[in-house]
Scaffold this active site. Sequence first.
Site, PDB file in Angstrom:
ATOM      1  N   ASN A   7       2.243   5.074  12.497  1.00 24.69           N
ATOM      2  CA  ASN A   7       2.123   3.874  11.669  1.00 24.69           C
ATOM      3  C   ASN A   7       3.443   3.695  10.897  1.00 24.69           C
ATOM      4  OD1 ASN A   7       1.681   2.282   9.314  1.00 24.69           O
ATOM      5  ND2 ASN A   7      -0.511   2.454   9.648  1.00 24.69           N
ATOM      6  N   HIS A  10       5.223   2.208   6.202  1.00 22.47           N
ATOM      7  CA  HIS A  10       5.959   2.642   5.017  1.00 22.47           C
ATOM      8  C   HIS A  10       7.472   2.579   5.170  1.00 22.47           C
ATOM      9  CE1 HIS A  10       2.371   3.009   2.967  1.00 22.47           C
ATOM     10  NE2 HIS A  10       1.919   4.067   3.618  1.00 22.47           N
ATOM     11  N   HIS A  43      -0.005  -2.446   9.937  1.00 22.86           N
ATOM     12  CA  HIS A  43      -1.061  -3.175   9.234  1.00 22.86           C
ATOM     13  C   HIS A  43      -0.432  -4.396   8.588  1.00 22.86           C
ATOM     14  CE1 HIS A  43      -4.570  -2.846   6.083  1.00 22.86           C
ATOM     15  NE2 HIS A  43      -4.479  -4.048   6.611  1.00 22.86           N
ATOM     16  N   ARG A  45      -0.927  -6.865   6.177  1.00 25.81           N
ATOM     17  CA  ARG A  45      -1.875  -7.107   5.090  1.00 25.81           C
ATOM     18  C   ARG A  45      -1.791  -8.544   4.623  1.00 25.81           C
ATOM     19  NH1 ARG A  45      -3.774  -1.991   2.559  1.00 25.81           N
ATOM     20  NH2 ARG A  45      -4.717  -3.377   1.032  1.00 25.81           N
ATOM     21  N   ARG A  49       2.511  -6.904   1.749  1.00 26.42           N
ATOM     22  CA  ARG A  49       3.243  -5.995   0.848  1.00 26.42           C
ATOM     23  C   ARG A  49       4.227  -5.115   1.598  1.00 26.42           C
ATOM     24  NH1 ARG A  49      -1.501  -1.842  -0.918  1.00 26.42           N
ATOM     25  NH2 ARG A  49      -2.426  -3.782  -1.641  1.00 26.42           N
ATOM     26  N   GLU A  70      -3.503  -3.214  12.843  1.00 26.08           N
ATOM     27  CA  GLU A  70      -4.615  -3.070  11.894  1.00 26.08           C
ATOM     28  C   GLU A  70      -4.759  -4.384  11.148  1.00 26.08           C
ATOM     29  OE1 GLU A  70      -3.715   0.119   9.278  1.00 26.08           O
ATOM     30  OE2 GLU A  70      -3.894   1.638  10.822  1.00 26.08           O
ATOM     31  N   THR A 101      -5.692   1.688   2.641  1.00 26.33           N
ATOM     32  CA  THR A 101      -7.068   1.406   3.021  1.00 26.33           C
ATOM     33  C   THR A 101      -7.943   2.533   2.490  1.00 26.33           C
ATOM     34  OG1 THR A 101      -6.097   0.555   5.038  1.00 26.33           O
ATOM     35  CG2 THR A 101      -8.485   0.739   4.993  1.00 26.33           C
ATOM     36  N   GLU A 151     -12.285   4.169  15.060  1.00 29.35           N
ATOM     37  CA  GLU A 151     -11.329   5.107  14.482  1.00 29.35           C
ATOM     38  C   GLU A 151     -12.037   5.757  13.305  1.00 29.35           C
ATOM     39  OE1 GLU A 151      -7.433   3.632  13.382  1.00 29.35           O
ATOM     40  OE2 GLU A 151      -7.163   5.271  11.947  1.00 29.35           O
ATOM     41  N   HIS A 191      -5.999   8.740   8.919  1.00 29.96           N
ATOM     42  CA  HIS A 191      -5.894   8.541   7.474  1.00 29.96           C
ATOM     43  C   HIS A 191      -5.776   9.879   6.758  1.00 29.96           C
ATOM     44  CE1 HIS A 191      -5.972   6.617   3.611  1.00 29.96           C
ATOM     45  NE2 HIS A 191      -5.909   5.457   4.240  1.00 29.96           N
TER      46      HIS A 191
HETATM   47  N1  PXP Z   1      -5.688   4.434  10.103  1.00 27.01           N
HETATM   48  C1  PXP Z   1      -5.923   3.334   9.351  1.00 27.01           C
HETATM   49  C2  PXP Z   1      -7.005   2.408   9.763  1.00 27.01           C
HETATM   50  C3  PXP Z   1      -5.156   3.064   8.211  1.00 27.01           C
HETATM   51  O1  PXP Z   1      -5.406   1.963   7.475  1.00 27.01           O
HETATM   52  C4  PXP Z   1      -4.104   3.937   7.873  1.00 27.01           C
HETATM   53  C5  PXP Z   1      -3.250   3.644   6.682  1.00 27.01           C
HETATM   54  O2  PXP Z   1      -2.500   2.508   6.902  1.00 27.01           O
HETATM   55  C6  PXP Z   1      -3.878   5.050   8.698  1.00 27.01           C
HETATM   56  C7  PXP Z   1      -4.693   5.283   9.788  1.00 27.01           C
HETATM   57  C8  PXP Z   1      -2.767   6.015   8.428  1.00 27.01           C
HETATM   58  O3  PXP Z   1      -3.025   6.697   7.250  1.00 27.01           O
HETATM   59  P1  PXP Z   1      -1.885   7.610   6.616  1.00 27.01           P
HETATM   60  O4  PXP Z   1      -0.781   6.692   6.183  1.00 27.01           O
HETATM   61  O5  PXP Z   1      -2.583   8.276   5.474  1.00 27.01           O
HETATM   62  O6  PXP Z   1      -1.439   8.550   7.693  1.00 27.01           O
END
Ligand code: PXP
Length: 249
Positions: A7, A10, A43, A45, A49, A70, A101, A151, A191
């Site tokens: 992902n 960030h 994602h 949003r 952001r 996402e 999330t 998921e 997550h």
């Molecule tokens: N899965 C989903 C659905 C999420 O919303 C997120 C966070 O954006 C993640 C996985 C990844 O989580 P993390 O950034 O804590 O690894």
Amino acid sequence: MALLCVNVDHIATIRQARRAQEPDPVQAAMLAELAGASGITCHLREDRRHIQDRDVELLRRLVKTKLNLEMAVTEEMIRIAIALKPDMATLVPERREELTTEGGLDVRGHLDAVTRTVRTLQGEGIAVSLFIDPDPEQVSDSARAGAELVELHTGMYAEAGDRKALQNEMARLIGATMQARELGLRVNAGHGLNYRNVGPVATIPEVEELNIGHSVIARAALVGVERAVREMLVAMDSKGAGCGVRGAG
Ligand code: PXP
């Protein structure tokens, strides 16, 4: 072992901190793929952001592995997903004030809207996954909603404070995985997973993919994206002797 989908939100968070041009999450995605990631997740949003519309458009054109978008269950996001055609859309709950999330989608509470969205996106050739807590009700309602995938939210597992809590959360994840498979659902997870706690989840044989963002990007800030991804692939294969609980390993 499960596959790793990185992902890149960030990277965009750092860029947006200065409303600047860099760092570019699209470039990070390319490096993650080169290092062995099997997919890229982002994602978009409602408040934009981190990831911007320009990012998802470029990712769609450039990602060679698999793009997982996402998205919240809103008219705007459904319209964007239909135009974008990601390989997969993961439906997530979204509240403006949350940092990330927080909790899974309440499929039971929004069964009609979720079912309609699943059908609409599947009709456009997009695979749909539902991000849910590892609860029996949410798993069975995900099957009722017609999703192909779930998921499982690993946040509670990641935050388990001691060995007993960790074992409980692991049992919930395994139970939800088995239930989902029996209902014909494919299973991903994510997550809060990091280099210390990822092993046991990555090696649940039925779990196909892990979505990992924060820990990989945090390490990438110090050692680079490619090394961070490669080290995560090693950690996923480790069965996680330490299990992420301080002192437990
Ligand atoms: N899965 C989903 C659905 C999420 O919303 C997120 C966070 O954006 C993640 C996985 C990844 O989580 P993390 O950034 O804590 O690894």
